[in-house]
Design a protein around this motif. Sequence first.
Motif, PDB file in Angstrom:
ATOM      1  N   TRP A  94       0.848  -1.195   0.000  1.00  0.00           N
ATOM      2  CA  TRP A  94       0.000   0.000   0.000  1.00  0.00           C
ATOM      3  C   TRP A  94       0.879   1.238   0.000  1.00  0.00           C
ATOM      4  N   GLU A  95       0.331   2.329  -0.506  1.00  0.00           N
ATOM      5  CA  GLU A  95       1.048   3.593  -0.503  1.00  0.00           C
ATOM      6  C   GLU A  95       0.062   4.752  -0.497  1.00  0.00           C
ATOM      7  N   SER A  96       0.447   5.823   0.204  1.00  0.00           N
ATOM      8  CA  SER A  96      -0.334   7.060   0.209  1.00  0.00           C
ATOM      9  C   SER A  96       0.591   8.222  -0.112  1.00  0.00           C
ATOM     10  N   ASP A  97       0.219   8.994  -1.120  1.00  0.00           N
ATOM     11  CA  ASP A  97       0.977  10.181  -1.496  1.00  0.00           C
ATOM     12  C   ASP A  97       0.397  11.450  -0.887  1.00  0.00           C
ATOM     13  N   LEU A  98      -0.538  11.290   0.061  1.00  0.00           N
ATOM     14  CA  LEU A  98      -1.165  12.471   0.657  1.00  0.00           C
ATOM     15  C   LEU A  98      -0.231  13.189   1.610  1.00  0.00           C
ATOM     16  N   SER A  99       0.744  12.464   2.153  1.00  0.00           N
ATOM     17  CA  SER A  99       1.699  13.076   3.078  1.00  0.00           C
ATOM     18  C   SER A  99       3.029  13.270   2.368  1.00  0.00           C
ATOM     19  N   SER A 100       3.877  14.049   2.982  1.00  0.00           N
ATOM     20  CA  SER A 100       5.217  14.270   2.428  1.00  0.00           C
ATOM     21  C   SER A 100       6.245  14.008   3.527  1.00  0.00           C
ATOM     22  N   PRO A 101       7.117  12.996   3.358  1.00  0.00           N
ATOM     23  CA  PRO A 101       7.186  12.107   2.191  1.00  0.00           C
ATOM     24  C   PRO A 101       6.039  11.104   2.173  1.00  0.00           C
ATOM     25  N   PRO A 102       5.799  10.447   1.023  1.00  0.00           N
ATOM     26  CA  PRO A 102       4.740   9.436   0.953  1.00  0.00           C
ATOM     27  C   PRO A 102       4.987   8.310   1.954  1.00  0.00           C
ATOM     28  N   THR A 103       3.903   7.668   2.367  1.00  0.00           N
ATOM     29  CA  THR A 103       3.984   6.555   3.309  1.00  0.00           C
ATOM     30  C   THR A 103       3.519   5.274   2.627  1.00  0.00           C
ATOM     31  N   GLY A 104       3.897   4.138   3.214  1.00  0.00           N
ATOM     32  CA  GLY A 104       3.474   2.857   2.693  1.00  0.00           C
ATOM     33  C   GLY A 104       4.572   1.824   2.796  1.00  0.00           C
ATOM     34  N   CYS A 105       4.220   0.572   2.541  1.00  0.00           N
ATOM     35  CA  CYS A 105       5.217  -0.498   2.609  1.00  0.00           C
ATOM     36  C   CYS A 105       4.657  -1.757   1.984  1.00  0.00           C
ATOM     37  N   PHE A 106       5.533  -2.736   1.819  1.00  0.00           N
ATOM     38  CA  PHE A 106       5.134  -4.064   1.399  1.00  0.00           C
ATOM     39  C   PHE A 106       4.851  -4.930   2.630  1.00  0.00           C
ATOM     40  N   ASN A 107       3.909  -5.850   2.442  1.00  0.00           N
ATOM     41  CA  ASN A 107       3.631  -6.901   3.420  1.00  0.00           C
ATOM     42  C   ASN A 107       3.335  -6.312   4.796  1.00  0.00           C
ATOM     43  N   MET A 108       4.058  -6.745   5.825  1.00  0.00           N
ATOM     44  CA  MET A 108       3.791  -6.273   7.188  1.00  0.00           C
ATOM     45  C   MET A 108       5.022  -5.597   7.777  1.00  0.00           C
ATOM     46  N   ILE A 109       5.813  -4.964   6.901  1.00  0.00           N
ATOM     47  CA  ILE A 109       7.034  -4.299   7.353  1.00  0.00           C
ATOM     48  C   ILE A 109       6.713  -3.078   8.192  1.00  0.00           C
ATOM     49  N   CYS A 110       5.597  -2.407   7.867  1.00  0.00           N
ATOM     50  CA  CYS A 110       5.160  -1.270   8.669  1.00  0.00           C
ATOM     51  C   CYS A 110       3.736  -1.539   9.147  1.00  0.00           C
ATOM     52  N   ASP A 111       3.223  -0.632   9.948  1.00  0.00           N
ATOM     53  CA  ASP A 111       1.873  -0.767  10.487  1.00  0.00           C
ATOM     54  C   ASP A 111       0.879  -0.406   9.392  1.00  0.00           C
ATOM     55  N   GLY A 112       0.198  -1.402   8.864  1.00  0.00           N
ATOM     56  CA  GLY A 112      -0.746  -1.153   7.782  1.00  0.00           C
ATOM     57  C   GLY A 112      -1.664  -2.336   7.593  1.00  0.00           C
ATOM     58  N   PHE A 113      -1.207  -3.333   6.843  1.00  0.00           N
ATOM     59  CA  PHE A 113      -2.005  -4.520   6.579  1.00  0.00           C
ATOM     60  C   PHE A 113      -2.200  -5.320   7.859  1.00  0.00           C
ATOM     61  N   ARG A 114      -3.416  -5.799   8.082  1.00  0.00           N
ATOM     62  CA  ARG A 114      -3.745  -6.615   9.249  1.00  0.00           C
ATOM     63  C   ARG A 114      -3.894  -8.069   8.819  1.00  0.00           C
ATOM     64  N   ASN A 115      -2.983  -8.916   9.272  1.00  0.00           N
ATOM     65  CA  ASN A 115      -3.013 -10.327   8.911  1.00  0.00           C
ATOM     66  C   ASN A 115      -3.899 -11.105   9.882  1.00  0.00           C
ATOM     67  N   LEU A 116      -4.821 -11.901   9.336  1.00  0.00           N
ATOM     68  CA  LEU A 116      -5.723 -12.703  10.156  1.00  0.00           C
ATOM     69  C   LEU A 116      -5.493 -14.198   9.992  1.00  0.00           C
ATOM     70  N   SER A 117      -4.634 -14.597   9.070  1.00  0.00           N
ATOM     71  CA  SER A 117      -4.435 -16.009   8.752  1.00  0.00           C
ATOM     72  C   SER A 117      -3.302 -16.612   9.573  1.00  0.00           C
ATOM     73  N   SER A 118      -3.507 -17.844   9.984  1.00  0.00           N
ATOM     74  CA  SER A 118      -2.448 -18.570  10.693  1.00  0.00           C
ATOM     75  C   SER A 118      -1.593 -19.395   9.745  1.00  0.00           C
ATOM     76  N   SER A 119      -2.008 -19.496   8.478  1.00  0.00           N
ATOM     77  CA  SER A 119      -1.287 -20.341   7.527  1.00  0.00           C
ATOM     78  C   SER A 119      -0.684 -19.577   6.357  1.00  0.00           C
ATOM     79  N   ILE A 120      -1.139 -18.338   6.128  1.00  0.00           N
ATOM     80  CA  ILE A 120      -0.649 -17.533   5.014  1.00  0.00           C
ATOM     81  C   ILE A 120      -0.159 -16.197   5.547  1.00  0.00           C
TER      82      ILE A 120
END
Length: 300
Positions: free
Chosen positions: A132-158
Amino acid sequence: MEKSTQETVLYAFIVSNVILGGCFCLVGCLETQPSEIRPEFLQPIAKAASMKNSTYSYVTNHLTFTSSEYYGVEATLDVYGLSLQPGQQSEGGIWITSGDGGSSSPIEGMHIGWHIHPRLYKDSRTHFYVGWESDLSSPPTGCFNMICDGFRNLSSSITPGDVINPVSSINGNKQYITVRIFKDKTSGDWNVYYGLNSSPKKVGYFPKSLLPAMIDKPVQLRLGGYVSHEKPTPSPPMGNGNAPSSGSAASVSSIKLIDADGNDLMGNTNLRYYESRPDCYSLSRIDSGRFFYGGPGCTD
């Protein structure tokens, strides 16, 4: 050699390395950390290639008009292995972004699929990813996978970032992932599903608060491929490295567009398309919910 002369020579060496794009190291070059690597969302109509920070990026997508009719997409992609270097990236997947693709519009977005990203993983294997990425802030924010606080993982196998193994052979057995992302009508969160040679199962979600420009706003859906490379590394292959005209290119199939109520509509009709370098990376028209995409690389 006198000290002042030594310092002058050392300074000249450092400057020449910087100008030529090299890396001067007393002990070892500093490596880009995973937390510093963000996805990049190209404005499809704005320009042919992104050249941010000497990184050249190319995209080949089918895409919907920005509208309030569709809020999700599902597709099946055959996955491949490529031998890439740090500074190169190649991916196939689906994107959901805000804005209309114009050069002046701020953009937020999410994408999921398969990619090969040696700088991120320290390998050249094929991985399932979310970003995910957002260009609304400067500098832009975002990351892949779960490297930063963003995507919420609910799976125990994936887990986003998992290696996909085995991968497809161009002229042999195919391995497929099915990915699905859509907006939950009740919560407003963006649910993510993934399956390897199977029906997709829920992995987690992007909270609606993560991407405020996409709350109760029309979005754009994209499907296809993306590559990037940092000079002087060469432009990498997209898909499996073959163009659609070869008859053996990578594919996106079983396309479903998802409406605001969560209903699936088969993507059998042709969508708009965008090819930033059609001489290097191209795609076919959609036929029976499937298209082919990719190419061997560019000289830029």
